[in-house]
Design a protein around this motif. Structure first.
Motif, PDB file in Angstrom:
ATOM      1  N   MET A 182       0.845  -1.206   0.000  1.00 21.28           N
ATOM      2  CA  MET A 182       0.000   0.000   0.000  1.00 21.28           C
ATOM      3  C   MET A 182       0.878   1.254   0.000  1.00 21.28           C
ATOM      4  N   LEU A 183       1.951   1.211   0.797  1.00 22.08           N
ATOM      5  CA  LEU A 183       2.872   2.351   0.855  1.00 22.08           C
ATOM      6  C   LEU A 183       3.448   2.649  -0.530  1.00 22.08           C
ATOM      7  N   VAL A 184       3.892   1.597  -1.217  1.00 22.43           N
ATOM      8  CA  VAL A 184       4.513   1.783  -2.534  1.00 22.43           C
ATOM      9  C   VAL A 184       3.462   2.215  -3.561  1.00 22.43           C
ATOM     10  N   GLU A 185       2.268   1.635  -3.486  1.00 26.93           N
ATOM     11  CA  GLU A 185       1.226   1.967  -4.469  1.00 26.93           C
ATOM     12  C   GLU A 185       0.683   3.381  -4.275  1.00 26.93           C
ATOM     13  N   GLN A 186       0.551   3.845  -3.009  1.00 22.91           N
ATOM     14  CA  GLN A 186       0.089   5.231  -2.824  1.00 22.91           C
ATOM     15  C   GLN A 186       1.141   6.196  -3.358  1.00 22.91           C
ATOM     16  N   ALA A 187       2.421   5.830  -3.196  1.00 24.07           N
ATOM     17  CA  ALA A 187       3.502   6.672  -3.735  1.00 24.07           C
ATOM     18  C   ALA A 187       3.418   6.709  -5.262  1.00 24.07           C
ATOM     19  N   ALA A 188       3.141   5.561  -5.873  1.00 24.38           N
ATOM     20  CA  ALA A 188       3.045   5.506  -7.336  1.00 24.38           C
ATOM     21  C   ALA A 188       1.904   6.383  -7.849  1.00 24.38           C
ATOM     22  N   GLU A 189       0.776   6.375  -7.122  1.00 25.05           N
ATOM     23  CA  GLU A 189      -0.353   7.224  -7.523  1.00 25.05           C
ATOM     24  C   GLU A 189       0.020   8.704  -7.447  1.00 25.05           C
ATOM     25  N   SER A 190       0.772   9.095  -6.427  1.00 23.05           N
ATOM     26  CA  SER A 190       1.236  10.487  -6.329  1.00 23.05           C
ATOM     27  C   SER A 190       2.155  10.810  -7.511  1.00 23.05           C
ATOM     28  N   PHE A 191       3.048   9.880  -7.833  1.00 26.52           N
ATOM     29  CA  PHE A 191       3.998  10.058  -8.939  1.00 26.52           C
ATOM     30  C   PHE A 191       3.251  10.267 -10.261  1.00 26.52           C
ATOM     31  N   VAL A 192       2.192   9.486 -10.462  1.00 30.80           N
ATOM     32  CA  VAL A 192       1.377   9.621 -11.686  1.00 30.80           C
ATOM     33  C   VAL A 192       0.742  11.014 -11.732  1.00 30.80           C
ATOM     34  N   LEU A 193       0.215  11.459 -10.590  1.00 36.59           N
ATOM     35  CA  LEU A 193      -0.421  12.783 -10.549  1.00 36.59           C
ATOM     36  C   LEU A 193       0.579  13.882 -10.909  1.00 36.59           C
ATOM     37  N   TRP A 194       1.786  13.783 -10.375  1.00 40.38           N
ATOM     38  CA  TRP A 194       2.783  14.834 -10.592  1.00 40.38           C
ATOM     39  C   TRP A 194       3.423  14.769 -11.975  1.00 40.38           C
TER      40      TRP A 194
END
Ligand code: NDP
Length: 276
Positions: free
Chosen positions: A244-256
């Protein structure tokens, strides 16, 4: 180079800089990502200074997610539902706030763990920020039912009441832990802070249906107390919240950045580091 950071208090333990550095290397994005310690009474000032210094976006962690929500000029629907923001993006139109925790959870469950959420009976434990953030993404996965159980029953009931409209036709209910006796679930997610006190929520032993997955949002080396109890009580599979930690980070990365990193090797590296 574009500048990003995770902001919190405390922050030195954060694994987000290593995760985002790995995403940037993998996708060829030119950016820096650091850890920022904000004073407990100085979150807004720290964010303003970061923007003045050229910052493009922030991840926000404990205890500032609600303050980040208040600071954003516009919110994603999931941030709005959560009442909390873990991702800020700074643009010409102002500050955009998103919450990627719940969608990160759902991606981990589906893509990394191969868990079928559609048609599953889901039990979510806890009624704090993490549970609130998970509600809309879990409802969006079209479960057979979603039950929220919490130590303080009134908080679970109040939280569920705020999702009455978004639930559509999905049965949604709230209760205390003891009221779960005689019921069973296919997916049981621990979003309480009990593991931080080295405790497990006091669940009746029969809540794990045959083939059930037990998931703890907390992660550490070895089983958390909740996962250990779940194994003893018949959960077929257990997983912690590192994915979950890695996937929430990936979602932020996609947004940015508009690019989706491959989380599989990053999660595997992190798991190796934690397991030592
Ligand atoms: P909050 O402080 O907002 O909520 C705490 C919740 O835990 C409340 O529902 C509280 O119940 C319950 N609780 C606390 N202690 C116990 C206990 N001993 N037994 C039973 N229930 C208890 O915390 P968060 O929602 O922010 O975080 C919850 C967990 O999720 C943490 O472990 C955190 O590390 C994890 N998390 C993981 C993420 C990830 O990426 N993997 C992201 C976000 C969070 P009550 O209402 O009765 O006080």
């Amino acid at each position: 180079m574009d500048r990003y950071a995770v902001i919190g208090n405390p922050i030195s333990h954060s694994r987000s800089p290593a995760i985002h550095a790995a995403f940037a290397r993998q996708t060829g994005q030119r950016l820096t990502y650091e850890a920022l310690l904000a004073p407990l009474d100085g979150f807004a000032d720290a964010v303003a200074q970061f923007r003045v210094d050229g910052g493009r976006g922030l991840n926000v962690t404990v205890p500032f997610k609600r303050e980040a929500f208040a600071l954003a000029d516009a919110h994603s629907p999931r941030a709005h539902a959560a009442g909390a923001v873990n991702t800020l993006a700074f643009g010409p139109d102002g500050v955009y706030g998103d919450n990627t925790d719940g969608v990160g959870l759902v991606r981990d469950l589906r893509h990394n763990l191969g868990c079928r959420l559609e048609g599953s009976r889901i039990l979510l434990l806890g009624a704090g920020g993490a549970a609130r953030g998970a509600m809309l993404p879990l409802l969006g996965a079209q479960p057979a039912s979603l039950t929220l159980a919490n130590r303080s029953t009134d908080k679970a009931e109040a939280l569920v009441a705020t999702f009455r409209e978004q639930r559509g036709s999905i049965p949604l209910d709230a209760c205390g832990f003891s009221a779960l006796a005689g019921r069973e679930f296919d997916v049981v997610i621990n979003a309480t802070a009990a593991s931080l006190a080295n405790e497990a929520p006091p669940l009746p032993p029969g809540v794990f249906a045959p083939g059930a997955l037990a998931y703890d949002m907390m992660y550490r080396r070895g089983d958390t107390p909740f996962l250990a109890v779940a194994r003893r009580n018949g959960a077929a599979r257990v997983a912690d919240g590192l994915g979950m930690l890695v996937e929430q980070a990936a979602e932020s990365f996609v947004l940015w950045r508009g690019v989706r990193p491959d989380t599989t090797p990053v999660l595997a590296d992190l798991r190796r580091q934690i397991d030592g």
